[in-house]
Design an enzyme around this catalytic site. Structure first.
Site, PDB file in Angstrom:
ATOM      1  N   CYS A 150       1.016  -1.316  -0.184  1.00 18.50           N
ATOM      2  CA  CYS A 150      -0.110  -0.314   0.070  1.00 18.50           C
ATOM      3  C   CYS A 150       0.983   1.196   0.053  1.00 18.50           C
ATOM      4  O   CYS A 150       1.740   1.480   0.947  1.00 18.50           O
ATOM      5  CB  CYS A 150      -1.029  -0.035   1.304  1.00 18.50           C
ATOM      6  SG  CYS A 150      -1.691   1.316   1.527  1.00 18.50           S
ATOM      7  N   CYS A 183     -10.878   0.733   2.143  1.00 15.95           N
ATOM      8  CA  CYS A 183      -9.723   1.093   1.338  1.00 15.95           C
ATOM      9  C   CYS A 183      -8.957   2.411   1.234  1.00 15.95           C
ATOM     10  O   CYS A 183      -9.724   3.468   0.730  1.00 15.95           O
ATOM     11  CB  CYS A 183      -9.496   0.800  -0.692  1.00 15.95           C
ATOM     12  SG  CYS A 183      -8.243   1.321  -1.770  1.00 15.95           S
ATOM     13  N   CYS A 200      -5.185  -4.961   0.210  1.00 15.09           N
ATOM     14  CA  CYS A 200      -4.919  -5.154   1.636  1.00 15.09           C
ATOM     15  C   CYS A 200      -5.487  -5.919   3.111  1.00 15.09           C
ATOM     16  O   CYS A 200      -7.282  -6.286   2.366  1.00 15.09           O
ATOM     17  CB  CYS A 200      -4.248  -3.128   2.448  1.00 15.09           C
ATOM     18  SG  CYS A 200      -6.130  -2.957   2.466  1.00 15.09           S
ATOM     19  N   CYS A 234       0.280   4.144   0.531  1.00 13.07           N
ATOM     20  CA  CYS A 234      -0.328   5.793   0.986  1.00 13.07           C
ATOM     21  C   CYS A 234      -0.251   5.965   1.999  1.00 13.07           C
ATOM     22  O   CYS A 234      -1.522   6.425   3.148  1.00 13.07           O
ATOM     23  CB  CYS A 234      -2.017   5.426   0.194  1.00 13.07           C
ATOM     24  SG  CYS A 234      -2.516   5.713  -1.331  1.00 13.07           S
ATOM     25  N   CYS A 237      -1.811  -5.202  -1.652  1.00 11.18           N
ATOM     26  CA  CYS A 237      -2.528  -4.791  -2.085  1.00 11.18           C
ATOM     27  C   CYS A 237      -3.133  -5.959  -2.233  1.00 11.18           C
ATOM     28  O   CYS A 237      -2.061  -6.163  -3.584  1.00 11.18           O
ATOM     29  CB  CYS A 237      -2.637  -3.818  -3.279  1.00 11.18           C
ATOM     30  SG  CYS A 237      -3.874  -3.303  -3.725  1.00 11.18           S
TER      31      CYS A 237
END
Length: 110
Positions: free
Chosen positions: A50, A80, A71, A52, A69
């Site tokens: 991920c 998400c 996740c 972010c 991902c």
């Protein structure tokens, strides 16, 4: 960014969205930047971690696979954090489960 890896992440995202009845964000730049981050992590770490989130140690996170991902929160609850896969009731969801490689390239060049 290697186009082949970006294309693989694009194909994965489209397939996963269709399989889970989720949709991309109405802001297409969100989709583009998340896919670019996944592709970068796939290239650098061998796994689509991920992009972010902050990690003290990305390699340890890859091994745990919790944030790879899709996740665990996405797999279990359709949540998400990146806004790549949104449920139909989300205010930011689009009606699209597809994005072309050409559109991705255009969005990432701006």
């Amino acid at each position: 960014m290697a186009v082949e890896i970006l294309e693989a992440m694009r194909q994965f995202a489209e397939s996963y969205a269709k399989r889970t009845n989720t949709f991309f964000c109405s802001d297409r730049t969100v989709t583009a930047f998340v896919l670019e981050g996944l592709a970068k992590n796939k290239k650098d770490l061998g796994s689509p971690l991920c992009p972010c989130r902050y990690y003290d140690n990305k390699e340890e996170e890859v091994v745990s696979s919790y944030w790879n991902c899709p996740c665990l929160p996405m797999r279990e609850r359709k949540q998400c954090h990146c806004m790549l896969f949104l449920t139909p009731d989300n205010n930011y969801t689009s009606i699209s489960q597809e994005i072309s490689l050409e559109e991705l390239k255009t969005l990432l060049d701006t």
